[in-house]
Motif scaffolding. Structure first.
Motif, mmCIF file in Angstrom:
data_model
loop_
_atom_site.group_PDB
_atom_site.id
_atom_site.type_symbol
_atom_site.label_atom_id
_atom_site.label_comp_id
_atom_site.label_asym_id
_atom_site.label_seq_id
_atom_site.Cartn_x
_atom_site.Cartn_y
_atom_site.Cartn_z
ATOM 1 N N UNK A 287 0.810 -1.207 0.000
ATOM 2 C CA UNK A 287 0.000 0.000 0.000
ATOM 3 C C UNK A 287 0.848 1.264 0.000
ATOM 4 N N UNK A 288 0.476 2.209 -0.852
ATOM 5 C CA UNK A 288 0.966 3.589 -0.788
ATOM 6 C C UNK A 288 -0.247 4.449 -0.515
ATOM 7 N N UNK A 289 -0.228 5.136 0.620
ATOM 8 C CA UNK A 289 -1.378 5.938 1.026
ATOM 9 C C UNK A 289 -0.913 7.330 1.416
ATOM 10 N N UNK A 290 -1.441 8.364 0.750
ATOM 11 C CA UNK A 290 -1.035 9.727 1.095
ATOM 12 C C UNK A 290 -1.356 10.062 2.546
ATOM 13 N N UNK A 291 -0.498 10.863 3.155
ATOM 14 C CA UNK A 291 -0.721 11.306 4.535
ATOM 15 C C UNK A 291 -1.949 12.199 4.660
ATOM 16 N N UNK A 292 -2.443 12.701 3.532
ATOM 17 C CA UNK A 292 -3.607 13.587 3.572
ATOM 18 C C UNK A 292 -4.883 12.848 3.973
ATOM 19 N N UNK A 293 -4.882 11.509 3.883
ATOM 20 C CA UNK A 293 -6.052 10.748 4.331
ATOM 21 C C UNK A 293 -6.016 10.652 5.844
ATOM 22 N N UNK A 294 -6.955 11.331 6.490
ATOM 23 C CA UNK A 294 -7.013 11.331 7.951
ATOM 24 C C UNK A 294 -8.282 10.682 8.474
ATOM 25 N N UNK A 295 -9.222 10.400 7.594
ATOM 26 C CA UNK A 295 -10.478 9.772 7.987
ATOM 27 C C UNK A 295 -10.747 8.586 7.072
ATOM 28 N N UNK A 296 -11.528 7.652 7.587
ATOM 29 C CA UNK A 296 -11.865 6.468 6.808
ATOM 30 C C UNK A 296 -13.297 6.060 7.127
ATOM 31 N N UNK A 297 -14.025 5.672 6.104
ATOM 32 C CA UNK A 297 -15.385 5.187 6.275
ATOM 33 C C UNK A 297 -15.502 3.851 5.551
ATOM 34 N N UNK A 298 -16.000 2.848 6.234
ATOM 35 C CA UNK A 298 -16.246 1.540 5.634
ATOM 36 C C UNK A 298 -17.742 1.408 5.422
ATOM 37 N N UNK A 299 -18.136 1.056 4.214
ATOM 38 C CA UNK A 299 -19.546 0.855 3.892
ATOM 39 C C UNK A 299 -19.718 -0.596 3.466
ATOM 40 N N UNK A 300 -20.503 -1.331 4.218
ATOM 41 C CA UNK A 300 -20.829 -2.708 3.860
ATOM 42 C C UNK A 300 -22.088 -2.661 3.008
ATOM 43 N N UNK A 301 -21.896 -2.788 1.704
ATOM 44 C CA UNK A 301 -23.002 -2.640 0.766
ATOM 45 C C UNK A 301 -23.943 -3.843 0.840
ATOM 46 N N UNK A 302 -25.251 -3.576 0.829
ATOM 47 C CA UNK A 302 -26.268 -4.622 0.815
ATOM 48 C C UNK A 302 -26.586 -4.989 -0.632
ATOM 49 N N UNK A 303 -27.138 -6.166 -0.834
ATOM 50 C CA UNK A 303 -27.496 -6.626 -2.181
ATOM 51 C C UNK A 303 -28.480 -5.698 -2.879
#
Length: 157
Positions: free
Chosen positions: A76-92
């Motif tokens: 993984x290469x991830x910019x330091x500018x990412x300070x938040x994360x949201x996980x969405x578990x998509x439904x069918x």
């Protein structure tokens, strides 16, 4: 297809820049801002599949995300500018309309209008055996719009 292995031992390698599109390849680099990338898209895809199969294992925060990617050998290469994360578990039965940041779209459009070459992950070249060749500013901008549109409407499974 060649194996996608990190180049360093004992740690996950950083992703190399994606292939640019165009007849000669050299040219203005784009995008200028750092973007997330991975070395091994097979390991990345398999990690995502594992989260889908076991939702309790999805990352709880950015550090957990980075740790799980490293443990899986994603590279993984991830910019330091990412300070938040949201996980969405998509439904069918759910469509998620994911809108990219306007500044990221604008930056890519400006680079394409200036003759920049459109970047794609290296696995495109590996799978198709050639580098995609998109010539012309309008064609590059159209391809950019198509990729965004396709990404947004596809159910990723």
């Amino acid at each position: 297809m060649p194996k996608q292995e990190p180049t360093t031992k004992g740690e996950t390698a950083k992703a190399e820049p994606a292939l640019a599109l165009g007849p000669a390849m050299p040219g203005p680099a784009m995008p200028q801002s750092p973007r997330m990338d991975v070395v091994d898209y097979i390991k990345w895809g398999n990690l995502i599949k594992s989260w889908s199969r076991n939702p309790e294992s999805v990352p709880k925060d950015i550090q957990d995300f980075k740790d799980q990617c490293q443990a899986a050998g994603v590279g993984l290469s991830m910019p330091n500018s990412f300070t938040e994360m949201r996980v969405i578990l998509q439904k069918d039965n759910e469509f998620i309309l994911r809108i990219p940041p306007a500044n990221a779209i604008k930056e890519t459009e400006v680079a394409l209008e200036a003759g920049g070459l459109y970047p794609v992950p290296n696995f495109y070249n590996q799978r198709f055996g050639s580098i995609l060749n998109i010539q012309g500013k309008k064609e590059s901008l159209d391809f950019h719009a198509q990729r965004i549109g396709d990404y947004i409407i596809r159910l990723t499974a």
